[in-house]
Scaffold this motif. Structure first.
Motif, short mmCIF file in Angstrom:
data_model
loop_
_atom_site.label_atom_id
_atom_site.label_comp_id
_atom_site.label_asym_id
_atom_site.label_seq_id
_atom_site.Cartn_x
_atom_site.Cartn_y
_atom_site.Cartn_z
N GLU A 135 0.83 -1.20 0.00
CA GLU A 135 0.00 0.00 0.00
C GLU A 135 0.87 1.25 0.00
N PRO A 136 0.33 2.37 -0.47
CA PRO A 136 1.10 3.62 -0.47
C PRO A 136 1.51 4.02 0.96
N LEU A 137 2.71 4.56 1.06
CA LEU A 137 3.19 5.13 2.33
C LEU A 137 2.62 6.53 2.53
N PHE A 138 2.32 7.21 1.41
CA PHE A 138 1.91 8.61 1.44
C PHE A 138 1.20 8.90 0.12
N SER A 139 0.12 9.67 0.17
CA SER A 139 -0.59 10.10 -1.04
C SER A 139 -0.92 11.57 -0.89
N ASN A 140 -0.57 12.36 -1.89
CA ASN A 140 -0.76 13.80 -1.76
C ASN A 140 -1.05 14.49 -3.08
N HIS A 141 -1.66 15.66 -2.94
CA HIS A 141 -1.72 16.65 -4.01
C HIS A 141 -0.61 17.63 -3.69
N CYS A 142 0.25 17.92 -4.64
CA CYS A 142 1.33 18.88 -4.40
C CYS A 142 1.12 20.11 -5.27
N GLN A 143 1.12 21.28 -4.63
CA GLN A 143 0.90 22.53 -5.35
C GLN A 143 2.19 23.33 -5.57
N CYS A 144 3.36 22.68 -5.47
CA CYS A 144 4.60 23.42 -5.73
C CYS A 144 4.67 23.80 -7.21
N ARG A 145 5.48 24.78 -7.52
CA ARG A 145 5.58 25.25 -8.91
C ARG A 145 6.10 24.17 -9.84
N ASP A 146 7.01 23.31 -9.37
CA ASP A 146 7.52 22.23 -10.22
C ASP A 146 6.38 21.31 -10.64
N CYS A 147 5.53 20.94 -9.70
CA CYS A 147 4.40 20.04 -10.02
C CYS A 147 3.37 20.74 -10.89
N GLN A 148 3.16 22.03 -10.65
CA GLN A 148 2.24 22.78 -11.51
C GLN A 148 2.74 22.79 -12.95
N ARG A 149 4.02 23.05 -13.12
CA ARG A 149 4.58 23.09 -14.48
C ARG A 149 4.51 21.73 -15.16
N GLU A 150 4.88 20.68 -14.41
CA GLU A 150 4.90 19.35 -15.01
C GLU A 150 3.49 18.87 -15.37
N SER A 151 2.51 19.19 -14.53
CA SER A 151 1.14 18.72 -14.78
C SER A 151 0.38 19.62 -15.75
N GLY A 152 0.82 20.87 -15.88
CA GLY A 152 0.06 21.82 -16.69
C GLY A 152 -1.22 22.22 -16.01
N SER A 153 -1.24 22.09 -14.68
CA SER A 153 -2.43 22.36 -13.88
C SER A 153 -2.00 23.06 -12.59
N GLY A 154 -2.87 23.08 -11.61
CA GLY A 154 -2.58 23.73 -10.34
C GLY A 154 -1.86 22.85 -9.35
N HIS A 155 -1.73 21.55 -9.65
CA HIS A 155 -1.08 20.62 -8.72
C HIS A 155 -0.76 19.31 -9.43
N GLY A 156 0.04 18.49 -8.78
CA GLY A 156 0.28 17.12 -9.20
C GLY A 156 -0.27 16.21 -8.11
N SER A 157 -0.70 15.02 -8.48
CA SER A 157 -1.26 14.07 -7.52
C SER A 157 -0.41 12.81 -7.54
N TYR A 158 0.03 12.36 -6.34
CA TYR A 158 1.05 11.33 -6.23
C TYR A 158 0.74 10.27 -5.19
N LEU A 159 1.27 9.08 -5.40
CA LEU A 159 1.29 8.01 -4.43
C LEU A 159 2.75 7.60 -4.25
N THR A 160 3.19 7.47 -3.01
CA THR A 160 4.57 7.09 -2.72
C THR A 160 4.58 5.73 -2.05
N PHE A 161 5.46 4.85 -2.54
CA PHE A 161 5.56 3.47 -2.09
C PHE A 161 6.99 3.14 -1.65
N ALA A 162 7.13 2.02 -0.94
CA ALA A 162 8.46 1.47 -0.66
C ALA A 162 9.02 0.95 -1.98
#
Length: 137
Positions: free
Chosen positions: A21-48
């Motif tokens: 299962e994911p260790l962490f799941s988030n919406h990230c609103q940093c500028r890097d994620c905004q630029r990469e997604s072309g939106s206001g945020h990126g959405s991520y799941l982090t695993f081992a």
């Protein structure tokens, strides 16, 4: 055993399967994620990292995060879809983009990170805890 998380890029050249299962799941609103997604945020799941299998070859590029640590973003050289990230300071984790999941409904965000950089037009679930930057470990 739980059903693995599977996904990949839009054209299928990169595929992954992740046990656990994911260790962490988030919406990230940093500028890097905004630029990469072309939106206001990126959405991520982090695993081992130990539970991750990737097939196909991703193109990668490094960037320096606000922390000063290097994060490597990986995308498909054929269709261009961003698929995953790794972090030099945390080699035991592997982060995927929620949109790259075969079953995106499995994504359940826990928090919003870098909310200080969010835009008023990027309406996220108001019930999610918000952190100005990254939450403490």
């Amino acid at each position: 055993m739980d059903k693995p998380y599977t996904g990949g890029c839009a054209c299928g050249a990169i595929r992954y399967s992740i046990s656990g299962e994911p260790l962490f799941s988030n919406h990230c609103q940093c500028r890097d994620c905004q630029r990469e997604s072309g939106s206001g945020h990126g959405s991520y799941l982090t695993f081992a990292r130990a539970g991750v299998t990737v097939t196909g070859e991703a193109k990668q590029w490094d960037m320096v995060a606000d922390s000063g640590n290097v994060k490597t973003r990986a995308f498909c050289s054929v269709c261009g879809l961003p698929v995953y990230m790794t972090f030099a300071a945390m080699p035991d984790i592997f982060t995927i983009r929620a949109a790259s999941l075969d079953e995106p409904a499995r994504y359940k965000p826990q928090v919003v990170t870098y909310a200080a950089r969010g835009h008023g037009w990027d309406h996220l679930d108001p019930g999610l805890p918000k952190f100005e930057t990254m939450p403490p470990a």
